[in-house]
Design a protein around this motif. Structure first.
Motif, PDB file in Angstrom:
ATOM      1  N   ILE A 172      -8.546  -3.633  18.228  1.00 24.13           N
ATOM      2  CA  ILE A 172      -7.647  -3.064  17.231  1.00 24.13           C
ATOM      3  C   ILE A 172      -8.420  -1.961  16.513  1.00 24.13           C
ATOM      4  CG2 ILE A 172      -8.285  -4.742  15.444  1.00 24.13           C
ATOM      5  CD1 ILE A 172      -5.373  -4.626  14.475  1.00 24.13           C
ATOM      6  N   SER A 173      -7.767  -0.868  16.267  1.00 25.94           N
ATOM      7  CA  SER A 173      -8.462   0.272  15.658  1.00 25.94           C
ATOM      8  C   SER A 173      -8.369   0.214  14.134  1.00 25.94           C
ATOM      9  CB  SER A 173      -7.860   1.591  16.155  1.00 25.94           C
ATOM     10  OG  SER A 173      -6.531   1.738  15.691  1.00 25.94           O
ATOM     11  N   GLN A 174      -9.321   0.841  13.505  1.00 24.50           N
ATOM     12  CA  GLN A 174      -9.314   0.906  12.054  1.00 24.50           C
ATOM     13  C   GLN A 174      -8.135   1.723  11.542  1.00 24.50           C
ATOM     14  OE1 GLN A 174     -13.012   2.318  10.476  1.00 24.50           O
ATOM     15  NE2 GLN A 174     -12.499   1.798   8.361  1.00 24.50           N
ATOM     16  N   GLU A 175      -7.733   2.734  12.314  1.00 24.76           N
ATOM     17  CA  GLU A 175      -6.599   3.563  11.919  1.00 24.76           C
ATOM     18  C   GLU A 175      -5.301   2.755  11.884  1.00 24.76           C
ATOM     19  OE1 GLU A 175      -9.880   5.975  13.231  1.00 24.76           O
ATOM     20  OE2 GLU A 175      -8.787   4.337  14.219  1.00 24.76           O
ATOM     21  N   ALA A 176      -5.184   1.710  12.705  1.00 23.68           N
ATOM     22  CA  ALA A 176      -3.952   0.925  12.743  1.00 23.68           C
ATOM     23  C   ALA A 176      -3.711   0.179  11.443  1.00 23.68           C
ATOM     24  CB  ALA A 176      -3.996  -0.049  13.916  1.00 23.68           C
ATOM     25  N   LEU A 177      -4.766  -0.257  10.790  1.00 20.70           N
ATOM     26  CA  LEU A 177      -4.623  -1.011   9.543  1.00 20.70           C
ATOM     27  C   LEU A 177      -4.713  -0.130   8.305  1.00 20.70           C
ATOM     28  CD1 LEU A 177      -6.745  -4.191  10.371  1.00 20.70           C
ATOM     29  CD2 LEU A 177      -4.303  -3.825  10.702  1.00 20.70           C
ATOM     30  N   GLN A 178      -4.999   1.119   8.467  1.00 24.46           N
ATOM     31  CA  GLN A 178      -5.187   2.007   7.323  1.00 24.46           C
ATOM     32  C   GLN A 178      -3.945   2.164   6.448  1.00 24.46           C
ATOM     33  OE1 GLN A 178      -6.921   5.726   8.542  1.00 24.46           O
ATOM     34  NE2 GLN A 178      -8.296   5.721   6.785  1.00 24.46           N
ATOM     35  N   PRO A 179      -2.698   2.194   7.000  1.00 27.00           N
ATOM     36  CA  PRO A 179      -1.531   2.347   6.119  1.00 27.00           C
ATOM     37  C   PRO A 179      -1.244   1.142   5.244  1.00 27.00           C
ATOM     38  CG  PRO A 179      -1.011   2.979   8.402  1.00 27.00           C
ATOM     39  CD  PRO A 179      -2.310   2.263   8.421  1.00 27.00           C
ATOM     40  N   LEU A 180      -1.889   0.001   5.477  1.00 25.05           N
ATOM     41  CA  LEU A 180      -1.560  -1.245   4.780  1.00 25.05           C
ATOM     42  C   LEU A 180      -2.327  -1.320   3.464  1.00 25.05           C
ATOM     43  CD1 LEU A 180      -1.629  -3.631   7.872  1.00 25.05           C
ATOM     44  CD2 LEU A 180       0.219  -2.155   7.049  1.00 25.05           C
ATOM     45  N   ALA A 181      -1.872  -0.516   2.499  1.00 20.75           N
ATOM     46  CA  ALA A 181      -2.580  -0.424   1.220  1.00 20.75           C
ATOM     47  C   ALA A 181      -2.413  -1.676   0.369  1.00 20.75           C
ATOM     48  CB  ALA A 181      -2.088   0.800   0.448  1.00 20.75           C
ATOM     49  N   SER A 182      -1.356  -2.474   0.581  1.00 18.27           N
ATOM     50  CA  SER A 182      -1.085  -3.652  -0.256  1.00 18.27           C
ATOM     51  C   SER A 182      -1.394  -4.960   0.458  1.00 18.27           C
ATOM     52  CB  SER A 182       0.393  -3.653  -0.689  1.00 18.27           C
ATOM     53  OG  SER A 182       0.736  -2.460  -1.352  1.00 18.27           O
ATOM     54  N   LEU A 183      -2.098  -4.895   1.595  1.00 17.17           N
ATOM     55  CA  LEU A 183      -2.337  -6.085   2.414  1.00 17.17           C
ATOM     56  C   LEU A 183      -3.170  -7.119   1.664  1.00 17.17           C
ATOM     57  CD1 LEU A 183      -1.663  -7.100   5.268  1.00 17.17           C
ATOM     58  CD2 LEU A 183      -3.919  -6.283   5.972  1.00 17.17           C
ATOM     59  N   GLN A 184      -2.704  -8.385   1.723  1.00 11.85           N
ATOM     60  CA  GLN A 184      -3.419  -9.492   1.074  1.00 11.85           C
ATOM     61  C   GLN A 184      -3.776 -10.606   2.056  1.00 11.85           C
ATOM     62  OE1 GLN A 184      -1.179 -10.917  -2.303  1.00 11.85           O
ATOM     63  NE2 GLN A 184      -0.833  -8.853  -3.116  1.00 11.85           N
ATOM     64  N   VAL A 185      -3.010 -10.749   3.118  1.00 11.85           N
ATOM     65  CA  VAL A 185      -3.269 -11.798   4.109  1.00 11.85           C
ATOM     66  C   VAL A 185      -3.216 -11.161   5.505  1.00 11.85           C
ATOM     67  CG1 VAL A 185      -2.523 -13.998   5.079  1.00 11.85           C
ATOM     68  CG2 VAL A 185      -2.255 -13.566   2.626  1.00 11.85           C
ATOM     69  N   GLU A 220     -18.012  -6.683   4.485  1.00 14.31           N
ATOM     70  CA  GLU A 220     -18.130  -5.895   3.271  1.00 14.31           C
ATOM     71  C   GLU A 220     -17.027  -6.157   2.259  1.00 14.31           C
ATOM     72  OE1 GLU A 220     -18.290  -1.860   4.486  1.00 14.31           O
ATOM     73  OE2 GLU A 220     -20.369  -1.987   5.205  1.00 14.31           O
ATOM     74  N   GLY A 221     -15.877  -6.604   2.648  1.00 19.44           N
ATOM     75  CA  GLY A 221     -14.810  -6.816   1.672  1.00 19.44           C
ATOM     76  C   GLY A 221     -13.531  -7.314   2.283  1.00 19.44           C
ATOM     77  N   GLY A 222     -13.394  -7.209   3.566  1.00 16.47           N
ATOM     78  CA  GLY A 222     -12.166  -7.639   4.208  1.00 16.47           C
ATOM     79  C   GLY A 222     -12.003  -9.143   4.260  1.00 16.47           C
ATOM     80  N   GLN A 223     -13.082  -9.879   3.969  1.00 21.86           N
ATOM     81  CA  GLN A 223     -12.985 -11.334   4.061  1.00 21.86           C
ATOM     82  C   GLN A 223     -12.055 -11.918   3.001  1.00 21.86           C
ATOM     83  OE1 GLN A 223     -16.821 -13.050   3.428  1.00 21.86           O
ATOM     84  NE2 GLN A 223     -17.377 -11.638   1.787  1.00 21.86           N
ATOM     85  N   ARG A 224     -11.776 -11.161   1.964  1.00 25.10           N
ATOM     86  CA  ARG A 224     -10.835 -11.647   0.960  1.00 25.10           C
ATOM     87  C   ARG A 224      -9.428 -11.784   1.544  1.00 25.10           C
ATOM     88  NH1 ARG A 224      -7.622  -7.653  -0.875  1.00 25.10           N
ATOM     89  NH2 ARG A 224      -8.187  -5.502  -0.340  1.00 25.10           N
ATOM     90  N   LEU A 225      -9.150 -11.077   2.636  1.00 27.11           N
ATOM     91  CA  LEU A 225      -7.841 -11.161   3.272  1.00 27.11           C
ATOM     92  C   LEU A 225      -7.753 -12.303   4.269  1.00 27.11           C
ATOM     93  CD1 LEU A 225      -7.247  -7.370   4.073  1.00 27.11           C
ATOM     94  CD2 LEU A 225      -6.691  -8.616   1.980  1.00 27.11           C
ATOM     95  N   LEU A 226      -8.860 -12.912   4.597  1.00 23.67           N
ATOM     96  CA  LEU A 226      -8.908 -13.928   5.635  1.00 23.67           C
ATOM     97  C   LEU A 226      -9.251 -15.276   5.032  1.00 23.67           C
ATOM     98  CD1 LEU A 226     -10.966 -11.893   8.257  1.00 23.67           C
ATOM     99  CD2 LEU A 226      -8.494 -12.080   8.117  1.00 23.67           C
ATOM    100  N   SER A 227      -8.501 -16.285   5.439  1.00 23.24           N
ATOM    101  CA  SER A 227      -8.847 -17.646   5.047  1.00 23.24           C
ATOM    102  C   SER A 227     -10.037 -18.105   5.877  1.00 23.24           C
ATOM    103  CB  SER A 227      -7.643 -18.568   5.258  1.00 23.24           C
ATOM    104  OG  SER A 227      -7.333 -18.638   6.644  1.00 23.24           O
ATOM    105  N   SER A 228     -10.565 -19.242   5.532  1.00 22.02           N
ATOM    106  CA  SER A 228     -11.716 -19.762   6.283  1.00 22.02           C
ATOM    107  C   SER A 228     -11.364 -19.952   7.751  1.00 22.02           C
ATOM    108  CB  SER A 228     -12.163 -21.089   5.668  1.00 22.02           C
ATOM    109  OG  SER A 228     -11.077 -22.013   5.660  1.00 22.02           O
TER     110      SER A 228
END
Length: 512
Positions: free
Chosen positions: A188-201, A224-232
């Motif tokens: 999955i590319s980084q550009e694919a997730l870039q529009p998701l400014a409000s993503l939480q999960v 670096e910071g994306g782990q807040r969007l992922l559960s254990s």
């Protein structure tokens, strides 16, 4: 009982609070109450007619609906929730939900959708939740969800998604939950997730991830910071490839182990000469890691002289550089019914996350003899073609192989030599006919009778075109002087040179 008592009793029973009034306009076999219509598990193949226009919640789950006919949902502009899960929908026509501008929740789980067209969700400006889990989706193309700017939840789990294009999620600026688990995603590319400014999960588990250089960003982003969007549970992104990293967690693999091998391309031979009308297959073998994507395209040729129309090859798809044939992914270039328009330069390109490699291929086309002949003149009154003929020095002639050009030149030379020999033979035959003696009387000349005495040969020649009654005959086959040319010249009359400048001096017998 007093008259009119049964009618009053019936009205009193209908007014009791324990008996709800019978709904009007409800489809057969469906249940309708308030602003809700339930038509689930009725083996329906189509959306039933007669649904009240004011319906806000519509249950159509667990049926066999295979298609949403155009205009079927148009009267239901007040819908807030539509449940179509567990049906047999195979496709969504663009604009199928255009009238549902107030819809908040749409459930399409458990259908047979294999793809989503751009514009399939046009009109759903207020949609908050979209369920697409459990379908047969293989790829998500660019701008698929462009019209869902207020969407908050997108459920795509349990499909067969292998490809998520870079702009597939464009427009989902309000999306808070994205579930892509249990698919076939390898990267999955980084550009694919870039529009998701409000993503939480974000859920990415249970995919066959290919841990190479293209996925390096994901591991770094999670740390670096994306782990807040992922559960254990969602942090367990497990590698499926390459074999040396199989079953390892992406977060535990060092960045130096996420490598790619740039592609290399091989085409054999690099030049092919084909005949008109033939079919051609050319293989482009590419190696690298991950497996390169192979693309064939025709390279545009610079125009020479005035612009001319170019023919489209049959079965070919216009490539980036102009008309030609294009093939993506298979590594094979297929050309059917080859024409002169197929001739030219092609390019095989192989690309992966490690880079790209290109290799040129030249196709030459053999012209048949019919094409070398000049076209027949058009019939009277018929259409006249103004298309210029191909020049010998033009691109079409230069596209031919060297052997073909040599054969054409040799054939032209042989034709010229044959024409010269025929002309020589004709000239020789004419000369022989002039030298051969003619039949008796062929040299006889008829002239008028002169009353002033005998005429000289020159005088007789001057009268050869005159007409008269009495004729003398000069028999040129019997000359009076058989001596040599010098003696014959001396015995000739003085006017011979003036009357016959090209004839040798001679005298002939004259008889009546």
């Amino acid at each position: 009982m007093a008259p009119g008592a049964p009618a009053l009793l019936l009205l009193s029973l209908l007014s009791l609070p324990g008996l709800p009034p019978r709904a009007t306009g409800c489809p057969a076999a469906c249940r309708c109450y308030s602003a809700t219509v339930e038509c689930g598990a009725l083996r329906l193949r189509l959306v039933p007619p007669g649904i009240p226009p004011g319906t806000q919640t519509l249950f159509l789950q667990d049926n066999s609906i295979a298609r949403l006919e155009p205009g079927t949902l148009a009267p239901l502009a007040s819908l807030r929730r539509l449940y179509l899960h567990n049906n047999s929908l195979r496709a969504l026509e663009p604009g199928a939900f255009r009238a549902q501008s107030r819809l908040l929740e749409l459930a399409l789980t458990g259908n047979r959708l294999r793809g989503l067209r751009v514009g399939a969700f046009a009109g759903l400006a207020q949609l908050r939740v979209l369920y697409l889990a459990g379908n047969q989706l293989v790829q998500l193309l660019d701008f698929t969800f462009l019209h869902l700017q207020r969407l908050q939840e997108l459920h795509l789990q349990e499909n067969s998604i292998e490809l998520l294009e870079d702009q597939a999620l464009a427009g989902l600026s309000s999306l808070a939950l994205l579930d892509l688990s249990r698919n076939q995603l390898g990267t999955i590319s980084q550009e694919a997730l870039q529009p998701l400014a409000s993503l939480q999960v974000l859920r990415l588990t249970e995919n066959p991830w290919r841990c190479d250089c293209a996925l390096h960003w994901l591991g770094t982003w999670i740390k670096e910071g994306g782990q807040r969007l992922l559960s254990s549970r969602d942090k367990k992104i497990t590698c499926a490839e390459p074999p040396r990293l199989a079953l390892q967690s992406l977060l535990e693999v060092s960045g130096s182990s996420l490598i790619c091998i740039p592609p290399s391309v091989h085409v054999e031979p690099l030049e092919v000469t084909a005949n008109l009308g033939e079919d051609l297959r050319v293989a482009c073998q590419a190696s690298g890691y991950p497996q390169p994507l192979v693309t064939w395209r025709k390279v545009a040729q610079p125009r020479e002289g005035p612009p001319q129309a170019q023919a489209q090859p049959e079965g070919g798809v216009p490539g980036p550089g102009g008309p030609g044939a294009s093939d993506t992914g298979s590594g094979m270039l297929f050309l059917t019914n080859i024409t002169l328009a197929h001739a030219g330069k092609y390019e095989c390109e192989a690309s992966n996350a490690g880079g790209a490699a290109r290799l040129p291929f030249q196709l030459l086309v053999n012209l048949s003899q019919q094409l070398l002949l000049a076209p027949a003149p058009p019939r009277a009154g018929g259409p006249v073609s103004h298309e210029p003929l191909p020049k010998a020095g033009g691109m079409a002639f230069r596209a031919l192989g060297l052997a073909t050009q040599t054969a054409i030149a040799t054939a032209i030379a042989l034709l010229a030599l044959t024409a010269l020999l025929l002309a020589t033979m004709i000239c020789r035959r004419r000369r022989r006919r002039k030298k051969a003696p003619g039949p008796p009387g062929e040299g006889a000349l008829f002239v008028n009778d002169y009353s002033d005495g005998p005429c000289t040969f020159a005088q007789l020649e001057e009268l050869r075109d005159e007409r008269g009654h009495e004729m003398f005959v000069i028999d040129r086959s019997k000359p009076l002087f058989a001596e040599g040319p010098a003696e014959a010249a001396e015995g000739a009359a003085p006017g011979i040179a003036q009357g016959l400048p090209l004839q040798p001096p001679a005298a002939y017998e004259i008889r009546c």
